[in-house]
Design a protein around this motif. Structure first.
Motif, short mmCIF file in Angstrom:
data_model
loop_
_atom_site.label_atom_id
_atom_site.label_comp_id
_atom_site.label_asym_id
_atom_site.label_seq_id
_atom_site.Cartn_x
_atom_site.Cartn_y
_atom_site.Cartn_z
N ASP A 90 61.41 0.06 2.89
CA ASP A 90 62.25 1.08 2.26
C ASP A 90 63.42 1.50 3.15
OD1 ASP A 90 60.71 1.15 -0.05
OD2 ASP A 90 59.43 2.77 0.69
N ARG A 91 63.39 1.11 4.41
CA ARG A 91 64.45 1.51 5.34
C ARG A 91 65.71 0.66 5.10
NH1 ARG A 91 61.89 0.43 10.70
NH2 ARG A 91 64.00 0.79 11.42
N PRO A 92 66.89 1.22 5.34
CA PRO A 92 68.13 0.47 5.12
C PRO A 92 68.49 -0.43 6.31
CG PRO A 92 68.64 2.69 5.79
CD PRO A 92 67.13 2.62 5.70
N VAL A 93 67.55 -1.31 6.68
CA VAL A 93 67.77 -2.24 7.79
C VAL A 93 67.32 -3.63 7.36
CG1 VAL A 93 67.44 -0.47 9.57
CG2 VAL A 93 65.48 -1.79 8.77
N ASP A 94 67.72 -4.62 8.11
CA ASP A 94 67.27 -5.99 7.86
C ASP A 94 65.90 -6.15 8.50
OD1 ASP A 94 66.79 -8.69 7.65
OD2 ASP A 94 68.58 -9.31 8.74
N SER A 148 65.49 -10.72 1.15
CA SER A 148 65.80 -9.28 1.12
C SER A 148 64.51 -8.47 1.20
CB SER A 148 66.53 -8.94 -0.17
OG SER A 148 65.65 -9.14 -1.28
N SER A 149 64.67 -7.21 1.55
CA SER A 149 63.52 -6.31 1.57
C SER A 149 62.85 -6.23 0.21
CB SER A 149 63.95 -4.91 2.03
OG SER A 149 64.29 -4.92 3.39
N SER A 150 63.65 -6.26 -0.86
CA SER A 150 63.06 -6.17 -2.21
C SER A 150 62.25 -7.42 -2.54
CB SER A 150 64.14 -5.91 -3.26
OG SER A 150 65.07 -6.95 -3.30
N SER A 151 62.71 -8.60 -2.11
CA SER A 151 61.92 -9.81 -2.39
C SER A 151 60.65 -9.84 -1.53
CB SER A 151 62.75 -11.08 -2.19
OG SER A 151 63.04 -11.30 -0.83
N ILE A 152 60.74 -9.34 -0.31
CA ILE A 152 59.55 -9.27 0.54
C ILE A 152 58.57 -8.26 -0.05
CG2 ILE A 152 58.68 -8.68 2.83
CD1 ILE A 152 61.39 -9.75 3.94
N ARG A 153 59.07 -7.12 -0.53
CA ARG A 153 58.20 -6.12 -1.16
C ARG A 153 57.47 -6.73 -2.35
NH1 ARG A 153 56.91 -1.03 -1.66
NH2 ARG A 153 58.36 -0.21 -0.15
N GLU A 166 64.92 -16.82 10.37
CA GLU A 166 66.30 -17.11 10.78
C GLU A 166 67.25 -16.85 9.61
OE1 GLU A 166 67.01 -17.76 13.82
OE2 GLU A 166 64.99 -18.17 14.58
N PRO A 167 68.53 -16.61 9.91
CA PRO A 167 69.49 -16.32 8.84
C PRO A 167 69.56 -17.39 7.75
CG PRO A 167 70.45 -15.81 10.97
CD PRO A 167 69.13 -16.49 11.24
N GLU A 168 69.28 -18.65 8.10
CA GLU A 168 69.35 -19.71 7.09
C GLU A 168 68.11 -19.82 6.21
OE1 GLU A 168 67.84 -21.71 10.89
OE2 GLU A 168 69.37 -20.23 10.43
N ASP A 169 67.04 -19.09 6.53
CA ASP A 169 65.81 -19.12 5.74
C ASP A 169 65.99 -18.29 4.48
OD1 ASP A 169 64.44 -20.65 7.70
OD2 ASP A 169 63.89 -18.82 8.79
N ARG A 170 65.98 -18.93 3.33
CA ARG A 170 66.21 -18.21 2.08
C ARG A 170 64.97 -17.54 1.53
NH1 ARG A 170 70.06 -21.35 -1.79
NH2 ARG A 170 70.56 -19.22 -2.31
N THR A 171 63.79 -18.03 1.94
CA THR A 171 62.52 -17.45 1.48
C THR A 171 61.55 -17.37 2.65
OG1 THR A 171 61.50 -19.58 0.94
CG2 THR A 171 62.84 -18.52 -0.81
#
Length: 134
Positions: free
Chosen positions: A34-38, A4-9, A81-86
């Motif tokens: 901070d943008r509401p996008v993936d 997620s953006s928060s985990s990347i932040r 990729e979508p399957e990458d959890r981290t």
């Protein structure tokens, strides 16, 4: 599900604790988070997050892969990729895909767990064959 953006932040902020002088250079990345996008989707423009790995062998040689499109010598890496959890999972998958080295053959250094070695923001040339703008 990708990070997620928060985990990347959180990862970026941990990196900035070690490299506070890079905050201005990473302002665009922080704003994108901070943008509401993936931010991990390759279709997110003007930019998105990708991952690379620095693989160093016991003789202190660094693995580089010749990029087909540009001819540049780069560390293995690419899109999340979508399957990458981290972020680390994405980087390890890229090493396996590009160099054939399975994750179990690698070890993470204690110094870099939880914080990237480097965060870089850079432009990429357009790829018309994939319909991707610069």
């Amino acid at each position: 599900m990708p990070p997620s953006s928060s985990s990347i932040r959180k990862t970026v902020e941990t990196y900035l604790e070690r490299h506070p002088g890079e905050r201005d250079a990473l302002a665009g990345l922080l704003a994108a988070l901070d943008r509401p996008v993936d931010v991990t989707a390759r279709t997110t423009l003007p930019g998105h997050v990708t991952c690379s790995a620095v693989v160093i062998d016991r003789r202190c040689r660094v693995l580089h892969i010749r990029h087909r499109a540009t001819g540049l010598m780069l560390t293995p890496g690419g899109h999340i990729e979508p399957e990458d959890r981290t972020l680390v999972a994405a980087a390890l998958r890229e090493v396996a895909e590009e160099a054939g080295i399975p994750p179990g053959s690698l070890c993470l250094t204690r110094r870099t767990l939880g914080s990237p070695v480097d965060i870089d923001v850079h432009g990429i040339d357009a790829n018309p064959s994939k319909g991707e703008p610069a």
